[in-house]
Structure formats: structure tokens, C-alpha cells
Design a protein around this motif. Structure first.
Motif, mmCIF file in Angstrom:
data_model
loop_
_atom_site.group_PDB
_atom_site.id
_atom_site.type_symbol
_atom_site.label_atom_id
_atom_site.label_comp_id
_atom_site.label_asym_id
_atom_site.label_seq_id
_atom_site.Cartn_x
_atom_site.Cartn_y
_atom_site.Cartn_z
ATOM 1 N N MET A 11 73.482 59.057 52.630
ATOM 2 C CA MET A 11 74.018 60.432 52.728
ATOM 3 C C MET A 11 73.386 61.172 53.906
ATOM 4 N N GLY A 12 72.574 60.472 54.664
ATOM 5 C CA GLY A 12 71.978 61.090 55.851
ATOM 6 C C GLY A 12 70.659 61.795 55.587
ATOM 7 N N VAL A 13 70.049 61.530 54.429
ATOM 8 C CA VAL A 13 68.790 62.205 54.090
ATOM 9 C C VAL A 13 67.612 61.310 54.470
ATOM 10 N N GLU A 14 66.599 61.878 55.120
ATOM 11 C CA GLU A 14 65.380 61.115 55.394
ATOM 12 C C GLU A 14 64.512 61.162 54.132
ATOM 13 N N VAL A 15 64.136 59.992 53.631
ATOM 14 C CA VAL A 15 63.391 59.944 52.363
ATOM 15 C C VAL A 15 61.930 59.594 52.644
ATOM 16 N N HIS A 16 61.027 60.387 52.055
ATOM 17 C CA HIS A 16 59.591 60.126 52.192
ATOM 18 C C HIS A 16 59.085 59.629 50.840
ATOM 19 N N TYR A 17 58.334 58.529 50.874
ATOM 20 C CA TYR A 17 57.805 57.979 49.631
ATOM 21 C C TYR A 17 56.330 58.338 49.488
ATOM 22 N N ILE A 18 55.938 58.674 48.263
ATOM 23 C CA ILE A 18 54.528 58.964 47.972
ATOM 24 C C ILE A 18 54.078 57.938 46.932
ATOM 25 N N ASP A 19 53.170 57.045 47.322
ATOM 26 C CA ASP A 19 52.690 56.036 46.370
ATOM 27 C C ASP A 19 51.379 55.461 46.887
ATOM 28 N N PRO A 20 50.284 55.668 46.156
ATOM 29 C CA PRO A 20 48.986 55.212 46.656
ATOM 30 C C PRO A 20 48.879 53.694 46.778
#
Ligand SMILES: NC(=O)c1ccc[n+]([C@@H]2O[C@H](COP(=O)([O-])OP(=O)(O)OC[C@H]3O[C@@H](n4cnc5c(N)ncnc54)[C@H](O)[C@@H]3O)[C@@H](O)[C@H]2O)c1
Length: 407
Positions: free
Chosen positions: A329-338
Motif C-alpha cells: 500500500m506504499g507504507v514504509e514499515v519499521h520493525y521493533i524487535d530486540p
């Protein structure tokens, strides 16, 4: 109590007669019925006037060709027919008073009471109370139900619900659970209870088909082993809606079963539907997140990238699947995971999907610890929690419990 019963057919007559063991029951049906246990009247008004509770159990038929005794899967989808219920509710409303409870038993699809039926009862209080009763054991089921489902307008244990519970307590032999929810939740409990049974039978019979086509398999050996698996399969585990099935095993096992269904020429592919649902559910969740990111102009974070908390594995990760649809959908996704990311930010402001929940994932192994946030979530953020557990006193953060649409 004085009880009116409208629609004394296959379900209604047996239930009315059971009620008559403790209460005075007056029944009405458009067709002449006989009973030596309840009083039968010729006018609907006589079954309503002066009663404390009026039950309605008229039919909500499907099209006759949809009963399932001949193939129906290819037919267009159709709702039940609510003409009779609507007509009876309108008639009942002419004779009711505010101190009476009108209780609808007939089966309807979710949304029907609020959308189509309640409007016809303006003079009395209205409860939706579907029964889990099977032909052949109606009387026994009536007083030994697995649960009593009670739907009220706002789902709270109002005086109306309490009044009905007290009525049933006079009849029940097994001290059942009383599940009180909104009208819509009660409709869902009834219809999903039945369709869970259909799904369960469909799976068991698929194993039967595999036994026939593959050879060297007694279906009972397999289904008994599964039936005795009370840790994960036969029990409440996996009954919390949230993210989809994930990990290195399940998605690929489903794909392999699709291959098996094809190789054995079963003639159907249950796992096609299951895999398809898994994917579209991720897409639906992505669309929901997308709308919030558009409205707020905030970046999107997925809190938890591994396929479950406390592991570093990304195989079959549902977080990645949701991320995949967001990226489309054109969204930049940021992942948070240690455990999967080289760095975890100290704090973020954005639309944050809480993909991980330790309690839900490892609850069966006794894990009670609440899921800790991997970083601070700043004021102005929107948290979307598909497990509906996260709460905060911080009113500057909006928390959405995905899947709970009660007002
Ligand atoms: N039969 C079951 O085991 C069972 C179990 C759970 C739920 N239900 C639900 O209960 C409802 C009734 O099912 P059923 O199997 O008893 O159906 P049914 O057709 O046997 O009974 C309905 C009765 O309502 C009467 N009726 C029709 N129009 C009427 C009117 N205008 N005024 C008064 N009476 C009228 C009919 O003559 C009939 O006797 C359905 O919605 C069904 O889905 C049935």
C-alpha cells in the motif's frame, strides 16, 4: 412466573412444556397444537397479556433447497428468512407493556436484531436468547445446556438479563454458564458455535478420506490421538483472536496438506480456504493500520518482527505478512524487535501494531508475565493491540483494541 410462548413447533413445544414444570405457560401457534402440559390459546394476544416473559420461537427458515441434504455449496449465499419473526414481533408489540420481557429464541445472523428486529418492539424490553438445542434431546438439552446465551442492547448484566437468568435458574439441572453479551455477540455465539462444530466434523472426516485414499490408516487412531491432545487442540488454547498462525511449521504444513489433498484426489481443499483466510486477515489488519497512518500522518511500527516473542526466527512471521501488505500500500514499515533487529529505538511516535504478546503465546506453559514494550511509545501515538490486553493511563496515547467494536 407467567410465561407466554409463541411458536410451539419442534423446539418451542418441548421447551414450553419443560418450563411448565415450574411456571404457568400459555402457548400460541398459528396452527392448532395440543398439549396436556401447557394451556393453548387461539389468539396471540392471550399468550402475551398478563405474562411476565414472552418467548418467541417461530421459524427463521432458509430456502427449502438449502437444507444440506442435496449439494448446496454451489448455490448463492442467502440469509435466513425473517418474515415470520418480523410479523410476530409487530403483533406482540401491540399487546406488550414495559414491565414485560420479550425474549427471541429463533436463530438469526449477527446484526439482525439491532438492524432489523428490535425496532418492532417499542413497548417492552427485548432480549435475544438463542438456544443450543438438538432435535432428539430437546427436553434434556433445555435443562442441561452447555451455556445459556443472553443478548441485551449494551451487553451489560442489566436487570433484564438478570431477570431471565433467575427464571432459568428455576429450571436448570446442571448449573450452566450464563454468557451475557450484546445482541450482536449473542447472535455470534450461537452461529459460530454451530459452525465450529461443522468445521470440526469437516476436519475429522477429511482424515477419514485420507485414510480411505492413502491406506494403512485407521481414522480412529488419528482422531483419538488428536482428541486426547488437550494441551493445544481440545481446549481454550488458540481461541484468542489476534495475529494469524505463524512459524516455520504451520503455514508450510497447510501448504503440504493442500498438495496431499490434490495427490489423493480428495475432491476438496479445506486448507486452501484456511490459508486464504490467513492471508486476507493479514491484509485486513494492514488496511486498518494504513487508515490510521493516513489519518494521523504518523509512521508505522510493528512491535515484534519474529514469528513470536522471545525467539529470533522470522520464518512464517505474521508480522512480516502484515508488513508485506502495508508495503504494497506504499507504507514504509519499521520493525521493533530486540532479537531480530540490530538496534531498537529508545522511543517512537507512530501507529504501533503490538504483534507480540507473551502471555497469549506462552500462557499454556504457565507464563504469566505481561508483555513488556521493547521501547517507549511517545505521546501522540496510536497503539493497535490485536490481543486487546494493553492498557495505559496516558490519555495522550490512543489505544485501539482490534476486534472489540463495542462502543
Ligand atoms: N429445532 C431445533 O432443534 C432448534 C434448535 C435451536 C434453535 N432453533 C431455532 O428455533 C426457531 C424455531 O425452530 P423450530 O425447529 O421449532 O421450527 P418449527 O418450524 O418447528 O416451529 C416454528 C413454529 O412457529 C409457528 N408459527 C409460524 N408462524 C407463526 C405465527 N405467525 N404466529 C405463531 N406461530 C407461528 C409454526 O406453526 C411452528 O409451529 C428457528 O429459528 C430455529 O433455527 C431450533
Amino acid at each position: 412466573m407467567n410465561v407466554g410462548f409463541i411458536g410451539i413447533g419442534k423446539l418451542g413445544m418441548a421447551c414450553a412444556e419443560v418450563m411448565s414444570t415450574k411456571h404457568t405457560v400459555t402457548g400460541y401457534d398459528i396452527y392448532r397444537k395440543n398439549s396436556d402440559k401447557i394451556k393453548i390459546v387461539d389468539e396471540l394476544s392471550d399468550a402475551v397479556l398478563g405474562q411476565d416473559i414472552v418467548f418467541i420461537a417461530v421459524q427463521t427458515p432458509h430456502d427449502p433447497q438449502y437444507d444440506g441434504s442435496a449439494p448446496i455449496a454451489h448455490l448463492p449465499n442467502k440469509d435466513f428468512n425473517y418474515q415470520t419473526v418480523t410479523q410476530v414481533l409487530k403483533q406482540v408489540n401491540c399487546w406488550t407493556r414495559p414491565d414485560q420481557l420479550v425474549v427471541l429464541i429463533s436463530t438469526v445472523l449477527p446484526g439482525t436484531v439491532r438492524g432489523e428486529l428490535k425496532q418492532h418492539i417499542t413497548n417492552a424490553r427485548f432480549i435475544y436468547n438463542p438456544y443450543l438445542i438438538a432435535m432428539g434431546s430437546v427436553e434434556w438439552d433445555m435443562v442441561n445446556p452447555e451455556m445459556v446465551i443472553i443478548g441485551t442492547e449494551d451487553g451489560s448484566l442489566t436487570g433484564d438479563a438478570q431477570e431471565l437468568i433467575e427464571f432459568y435458574q428455576t429450571l436448570m439441572e446442571n448449573n450452566p454458564r450464563y454468557e451475557v453479551g450484546t445482541w450482536d455477540e449473542a447472535e455470534c455465539i450461537k452461529v459460530f458455535y454451530n459452525t465450529f462444530i461443522s468445521a470440526k466434523i469437516g476436519l475429522a472426516n477429511m482424515i477419514q478420506d485420507v485414510a480411505i485414499k492413502q491406506g494403512n490408516i485407521n481414522v480412529d487412531v488419528v482422531t483419538n490421538a488428536l482428541a486426547n491432545s488437550t494441551m493445544r487442540i481440545m481446549g481454550p488454547k488458540y481461541m484468542t483472536a489476534g495475529l494469524g498462525d505463524a512459524g516455520p511449521c504451520h503455514p508450510r504444513d497447510n501448504i503440504a496438506l493442500r498438495y496431499l489433498a490434490d495427490r489423493l484426489n480428495l475432491g476438496y481443499d479445506l486448507f486452501d480456504a484456511i490459508m486464504n483466510a490467513r492471508e486476507i486477515q493479514a491484509k485486513n489488519m494492514a488496511e486498518f493500520i494504513y487508515c490510521w497512518s493516513q489519518d494521523t500522518k504518523l509512521p508505522v511500527y510493528i512491535h515484534g518482527k519474529a514469528y513470536k516473542p522471545d525467539v529470533a526466527y522470522l520464518e512464517g512471521s505474521y508480522s512480516l505478512l502484515v508488513g508485506h501488505f502495508l508495503e504494497k500500500m506504499g507504507v514504509e514499515v519499521h520493525y521493533i524487535d530486540p532479537l531480530t533487529e540490530p538496534e531498537v529505538p529508545r522511543s517512537v511516535c507512530g501507529v504501533v501494531l503490538l504483534a507480540h504478546n507473551k502471555q497469549i503465546t506462552y500462557g499454556y506453559a504457565g507464563v504469566q508475565d505481561e508483555q513488556q514494550l521493547y521501547c517507549t511509545i511517545e505521546d501522540g501515538s496510536v497503539i493497535i493491540d490485536p490481543w486487546r490486553k494493553y492498557i495505559t493511563n496516558n490519555t495522550n496515547i490512543k489505544v485501539i483494541h482490534y476486534g472489540n467494536t463495542r462502543i
